[in-house]
Motif scaffolding. Structure first.
Motif, PDB file in Angstrom:
ATOM      1  N   ARG A 244       0.649  -1.201   0.143  1.00 29.93           N
ATOM      2  CA  ARG A 244      -0.004   0.110  -0.018  1.00 29.93           C
ATOM      3  C   ARG A 244       0.706   1.325   0.028  1.00 29.93           C
ATOM      4  O   ARG A 244       0.454   2.366  -0.600  1.00 29.93           O
ATOM      5  N   ALA A 245       2.040   1.299   0.706  1.00 33.93           N
ATOM      6  CA  ALA A 245       2.877   2.633   0.889  1.00 33.93           C
ATOM      7  C   ALA A 245       3.320   2.733  -0.535  1.00 33.93           C
ATOM      8  O   ALA A 245       3.350   3.956  -0.910  1.00 33.93           O
ATOM      9  N   ALA A 246       3.878   1.638  -1.255  1.00 34.45           N
ATOM     10  CA  ALA A 246       4.388   2.031  -2.406  1.00 34.45           C
ATOM     11  C   ALA A 246       3.419   2.336  -3.702  1.00 34.45           C
ATOM     12  O   ALA A 246       3.786   3.233  -4.258  1.00 34.45           O
ATOM     13  N   ILE A 247       2.130   1.846  -3.594  1.00 33.42           N
ATOM     14  CA  ILE A 247       1.055   2.329  -4.326  1.00 33.42           C
ATOM     15  C   ILE A 247       0.843   3.732  -4.096  1.00 33.42           C
ATOM     16  O   ILE A 247       0.780   4.768  -4.976  1.00 33.42           O
ATOM     17  N   GLU A 248       0.774   4.231  -2.767  1.00 32.98           N
ATOM     18  CA  GLU A 248       0.358   5.482  -2.427  1.00 32.98           C
ATOM     19  C   GLU A 248       1.472   6.532  -3.015  1.00 32.98           C
ATOM     20  O   GLU A 248       1.397   7.779  -3.307  1.00 32.98           O
ATOM     21  N   ALA A 249       2.716   5.957  -2.668  1.00 28.88           N
ATOM     22  CA  ALA A 249       3.808   6.929  -3.147  1.00 28.88           C
ATOM     23  C   ALA A 249       3.857   7.193  -4.706  1.00 28.88           C
ATOM     24  O   ALA A 249       3.974   8.551  -5.220  1.00 28.88           O
ATOM     25  N   ARG A 250       3.288   6.275  -5.201  1.00 28.70           N
ATOM     26  CA  ARG A 250       3.347   6.416  -7.027  1.00 28.70           C
ATOM     27  C   ARG A 250       1.978   7.252  -7.008  1.00 28.70           C
ATOM     28  O   ARG A 250       2.183   8.153  -8.172  1.00 28.70           O
ATOM     29  N   LEU A 251       1.123   7.311  -6.315  1.00 25.61           N
ATOM     30  CA  LEU A 251      -0.245   8.054  -6.538  1.00 25.61           C
ATOM     31  C   LEU A 251       0.096   9.593  -6.387  1.00 25.61           C
ATOM     32  O   LEU A 251      -0.443  10.488  -6.930  1.00 25.61           O
ATOM     33  N   ASP A 252       0.809   9.438  -5.174  1.00 23.85           N
ATOM     34  CA  ASP A 252       1.232  10.815  -4.970  1.00 23.85           C
ATOM     35  C   ASP A 252       1.918  11.745  -5.957  1.00 23.85           C
ATOM     36  O   ASP A 252       1.520  12.839  -6.440  1.00 23.85           O
ATOM     37  N   GLN A 253       3.059  10.933  -6.735  1.00 20.15           N
ATOM     38  CA  GLN A 253       3.682  11.611  -7.873  1.00 20.15           C
ATOM     39  C   GLN A 253       2.793  11.763  -8.830  1.00 20.15           C
ATOM     40  O   GLN A 253       3.010  12.867  -9.738  1.00 20.15           O
TER      41      GLN A 253
ATOM     42  N   GLY B  49      -0.760   2.416  -9.398  1.00 25.40           N
ATOM     43  CA  GLY B  49      -0.334   3.544  -9.108  1.00 25.40           C
ATOM     44  C   GLY B  49      -1.010   4.819 -10.090  1.00 25.40           C
ATOM     45  O   GLY B  49      -0.701   5.958 -10.119  1.00 25.40           O
ATOM     46  N   SER B  50      -2.061   4.443 -10.623  1.00 23.70           N
ATOM     47  CA  SER B  50      -2.730   5.353 -11.898  1.00 23.70           C
ATOM     48  C   SER B  50      -4.107   5.720 -11.086  1.00 23.70           C
ATOM     49  O   SER B  50      -4.817   5.185 -10.512  1.00 23.70           O
ATOM     50  N   PHE B  51      -4.403   6.738 -11.476  1.00 24.56           N
ATOM     51  CA  PHE B  51      -5.700   7.434 -11.500  1.00 24.56           C
ATOM     52  C   PHE B  51      -6.806   6.208 -12.179  1.00 24.56           C
ATOM     53  O   PHE B  51      -6.420   5.767 -13.133  1.00 24.56           O
ATOM     54  N   VAL B  52      -8.045   6.264 -12.031  1.00 26.80           N
ATOM     55  CA  VAL B  52      -8.877   5.302 -12.513  1.00 26.80           C
ATOM     56  C   VAL B  52     -10.191   5.976 -12.880  1.00 26.80           C
ATOM     57  O   VAL B  52     -10.496   6.831 -12.748  1.00 26.80           O
ATOM     58  N   PRO B  53     -10.794   5.310 -14.100  1.00 26.49           N
ATOM     59  CA  PRO B  53     -12.045   6.016 -14.637  1.00 26.49           C
ATOM     60  C   PRO B  53     -13.170   5.725 -13.846  1.00 26.49           C
ATOM     61  O   PRO B  53     -14.129   4.592 -14.225  1.00 26.49           O
ATOM     62  N   ALA B  54     -13.623   6.554 -12.907  1.00 24.73           N
ATOM     63  CA  ALA B  54     -14.525   6.442 -11.879  1.00 24.73           C
ATOM     64  C   ALA B  54     -14.749   7.954 -11.525  1.00 24.73           C
ATOM     65  O   ALA B  54     -13.982   8.641 -11.642  1.00 24.73           O
TER      66      ALA B  54
END
Length: 869
Positions: free
Chosen positions: A321-330, A646-651
């Motif tokens: 989860r931390a790795a995903i959040e870090a990429r989402l932050d970027q 780590g991508s934004f999503v279509p929703a």
């Protein structure tokens, strides 16, 4: 052999050394192939097959290509999976025969030349070793220096290893083969359908001792502990086999492999081959094409490295989860700052492929323009760092780690700036690569050559004035060098210091001692210039090669930056939202859309809501064909996967807890070559899911049981849902699309099952698909309406409707002839139905079994009752 020509003997000697490769044999200005090689080359390259005499009364097939056009032809052969050995002319003739030797062997997985590589995908060479203890897998990319190895053990080792091999999708995979013994490659049942070229390699090259020694010698270490391989012998054996193979084929590539990573797949979501195929992550199922894939939708990368990295992200979603959040932050940082996003993206456009460029420099294959591109890239880095520093917003801090990795290596940039001319030629042989002022010795020879050339350029005018011969010319050819040409009509005016060199039909050619002196000066100066430029250029390449680790780190940062900017670009263009990662075990999507289908429909896509949680972990989805069930299943799976890369999503909104795996069983296909029917493939994939799914998994099932009879299929589908619901260790989130409306009854006694259906509306006897999901089960499937839309003949539709009405009333499709009257029952005999009911245990029956028993009792009643009237 006595009757063979010397060239034929030379060819056969080289061919014996490389029996498994097509041998391109240099003959003058052509590369020629002979015998069976010639037939392959002619067929694959659409060339004319000719022949050549090789001895007394003997001729052999021959096909050739011009030496200057080698690369495009070589690319086609390598793409076809062939290994090609290139034999060049080397040295001076010996007894009239030009010496030749093989200077390189090019295989699908060892290509280094840009013309042989796809810049948007990695070009991996893999090695696979399987024993009773488990499976080892290693892979490297010779063009970039990436080198990694792993291994598996346990009952699921093969499936996990195969999934990883397919994720890597190497161009070539080595596997051990003993002499004289047939050996099946990995994935043998489907090898013909894959783009991987499987290459048998001697089994002894995979032996533990030989591979350990090879790795220790290559990395010049006494132990492999630092690489994490000492307790992973199968990974070690696979990695060592790659070193052996490169030694035999492309030894220059070994200098690029400077490190070895031991890794595990535990930190990533595992995607089995069926799921990759069904979700169309990298390629569409309609063919070997990116169009129609998730990658095609998200790929706004500007650099080759970024394109390859984004491909890797999609193929290997994160679990942490931390790795995903870090990429989402970027990604969010660039969503919030469109100005910085556009400015940095513009500077990345046209950025050179630093990973492969550094590899070519280290192996001695870099061109002057490669180094000029590197110079330009290094010069751009400070500006990119500055733009990142200036970014503001709550998420900008997430990009700070990338700034330190973008080191422009000032010393290397200074060398390249001072050494290379502003616009160097394509090849070193053209000359003029090194900038004036960089080397005093080179400048001195250039000055001498320039002065001598100026003297020669003025010679013609001076000699015309001295001799009075107006037709006098000064010329040059490779055989005689510089000369003075005088027509025979002016022969009486030739000065006495002229020395006759050549007689022509209408002219005489002469030289003078002074002319010969300047000729020697020019030719020596040009040769010395070429030598010095080659030495200085090799020194530049050496310095670039020494900086390869720093360049790879820099390239990784550029690729990462490019990847997150691409995801931000997609988020802004397509109105994606940041997913919320939660501890609650739920999946909640509001206004979800399919990322690929939405693009194809150009804004006409109907969004839908889906929720799975502890109270409703299984959603049974019913509705007619073409109503959007399969699209909904895929879009939910893709939204989860996109969130975990780590991508934004279509929703409009998405809340979820990361899953460990996504399983899909969608669509129908067979594997007849492996002896597996469509239904067998369906059941095998379903069995794999039921054995592997955990409470942290997501399972997507579409039409389980449709490949067999109705009752068989319904029974299997029913039992699958019960298993997924009741198994104490396997309670994944499940989306289950079906045409079996009977399955909606599961929600009445399985507490975590919910029903939903894809809505339709009937307008004047025709159906309209609304593509909306609504609570509750569908009342019917509308299959005949869909058949009518598909264009079935009207008589077929009318007959189908008639038969459907009969079947819905419980009548047989075809009225049978009246059976003979039943024999009267004995006076006190018990009725068969009463007898069956008396021996029935209702508490032991499942709902499906009770339904079957009811039909059975009705049949008994019909048979035993006397006809009315």
């Amino acid at each position: 052999m006595e009757d063979l020509t010397p060239i034929r003997r030379q060819y056969l000697e080289l061919k014996r050394q490389y029996p498994d490769a097509i041998l391109f044999f240099r003959l003058g200005d052509f590369y020629e192939a002979f015998d069976e090689d010639a037939e392959i080359v002619a067929r694959e390259l659409d060339l004319m097959l000719t022949s050549r005499p090789v001895g007394k009364g003997q001729r052999v097939p021959m096909a050739g290509i011009p030496y200057h056009a080698l690369e495009p032809y070589l690319a086609r052969l390598v793409e076809g999976g062939y290994r090609v050995a290139i034999a060049e002319q080397v040295g001076d003739p010996v007894n009239g025969l030009m010496p030749r030797r093989v200077v390189r062997v090019v295989t699908p997985g060892t290509a280094l030349e840009p013309a042989l590589l796809d810049e948007r995908r990695p070009n991996y060479l893999a090695a696979w070793i399987e024993t009773e203890e488990g499976i080892g897998l290693a892979y490297c990319e010779a063009s970039t220096g990436r080198f990694a190895a792993t291994q598996w053990s346990g009952p699921e080792a093969r499936r996990e290893a195969e999934a990883e091999l397919l994720r890597l999708d190497p161009r070539e995979c080595l596997y051990p083969a003993a002499p004289g013994e047939p050996a099946a490659p990995p994935l043998a049942q489907s090898a013909d359908r894959l783009s991987i070229h499987f290459t048998p390699f001697p089994a002894y090259r995979f032996e533990l001792g030989a591979t350990r020694t090879a790795l220790q010698e290559h990395f010049q270490v006494a132990s492999l502990h630092a690489f994490g391989l000492e307790d992973r012998p199968l990974a070690l054996r696979a990695a060592g086999a790659i070193i052996h193979y490169l030694r035999e084929t492309r030894p220059e590539a070994l200098s690029i492999l400077t490190s070895l990573e031991s890794y595990t797949t535990a930190g990533y979501m595992i995607l089995d081959p069926a799921t990759r195929r069904n979700l169309e992550l990298i390629e569409s199922t309609t063919g070997d094409s990116r169009k129609g894939s998730l990658l095609a939708v998200l790929d706004f990368t500007r650099t080759p490295m970024g394109g390859r990295l984004l491909r890797s992200w999609i193929s290997q979603p994160l679990r942490d989860r931390a790795a995903i959040e870090a990429r989402l932050d970027q990604v969010e940082a660039f969503v919030e700052d469109p100005v910085a996003r556009e400015r940095i993206a513009e500077r990345l456009r046209g950025f050179p492929d630093l990973e492969r460029l550094a590899g070519r420099a280290r192996s001695g294959l870099a061109s002057p323009r490669d180094l000029a591109a590197l110079r330009r890239a290094l010069g751009m880095l400070p500006e990119i760092q500055m733009l990142l520093h200036r970014m503001e917003g709550p998420r900008a801090e997430a990009l700070r780690p990338l700034i330190a990795r973008l080191d422009p290596i000032p010393e290397l940039l200074d060398w390249l700036t001072r050494a290379l001319v502003e616009d160097p030629p394509a090849t070193l042989q053209e000359g003029g690569v090194i900038r004036p002022g960089f080397s005093e010795e080179l400048d001195r020879w250039r000055t001498m050559a320039k002065e001598a050339q100026a003297w020669l350029a003025d010679l013609e005018q001076r000699e015309r004035e001295r001799t009075g011969i107006r037709t006098l010319k000064v010329g040059y050819n490779k055989v005689f060098g510089y000369y003075i040409e005088i027509s025979k009509a002016a022969a009486r005016q030739v000065p006495p210091d002229y020395i006759r060199k050549q007689t022509l039909v209408n002219a005489e050619r002469f030289i003078t001692p002074e002319l010969k002196e300047y000729e020697t000066l020019v030719l020596n100066a040009e040769a010395r210039q070429a030598e010095l430029e080659a030495e200085l250029f090799r020194e530049l390449c050496r310095r670039v090669g020494e900086a390869a680790p720093q360049l790879r780190e820099m390239a990784g940062a550029i690729a990462h930056l490019d990847g997150v900017i691409a995801l931000a670009e997609a988020a802004v263009r397509y109105r994606y939202v940041r997913p919320e990662l939660v501890e609650e075990d739920c999946l909640e999507i509001q206004g979800g859309r399919h990322p690929v289908v939405e693009r194809a429909l150009a804004g006409r896509f109907v969004a839908n809501d889906v929720r799975l949680d502890e109270e409703g972990r299984i959603l049974i989805l019913t509705g007619p064909n073409m109503a959007g069930k399969s699209t909904l299943l895929r879009q939910v799976a893709l939204i989860v996967l996109m969130a975990q890369i780590g991508s934004f999503v279509p929703a409009d909104r998405a809340r979820l807890r990361p899953v460990d795996r996504i399983f899909t069983r969608i669509g129908a296909h067979d594997e007849l070559a492996a002896g597996r029917s469509t239904f067998m493939v369906e059941m095998s994939e379903t069995a794999y899911i039921l054995h592997q799914a955990t409470a942290e998994s997501m399972v997507v099932l579409d039409e389980i049981g449709r490949g067999t009879s109705t009752y068989d299929g319904l029974a299997i589908a029913w039992a699958v849902v019960e298993y997924l619901h009741n198994h104490p260790k396997r309670r994944p989130k499940v989306l289950f699309a079906t045409h079996y409306h009977e399955l909606t009854a599961l929600a009445t006694y399985l507490p975590r099952v919910r029903n939903a259906h894809m809505a339709v509306a009937e307008v004047e006897g025709r159906i309209v698909f609304l593509y909306q999901i609504r609570p509750g089960g569908a009342d019917r499937s509308y299959g005949i309406h869909v058949a009518e839309l598909a264009g079935l003949p009207r008589p077929v539709i009318r007959r189908a409707r008639e038969l459907l009405r009969r079947l819905e009333r419980g009548e047989p499709a075809v009225r049978p002839q009246a059976p003979p009257p039943a024999a009267p029952l004995p006076l006190f005999a018990e009725h068969p139905v009463i007898h069956a009911l008396r021996h029935l245990d209702p508490e032991s029956l499942s709902p499906l079994e009770a339904l079957h028993k009811l039909y059975e009792l009705k049949g008994l009643l019909d048979q035993a009752s006397p006809p009315s009237g």
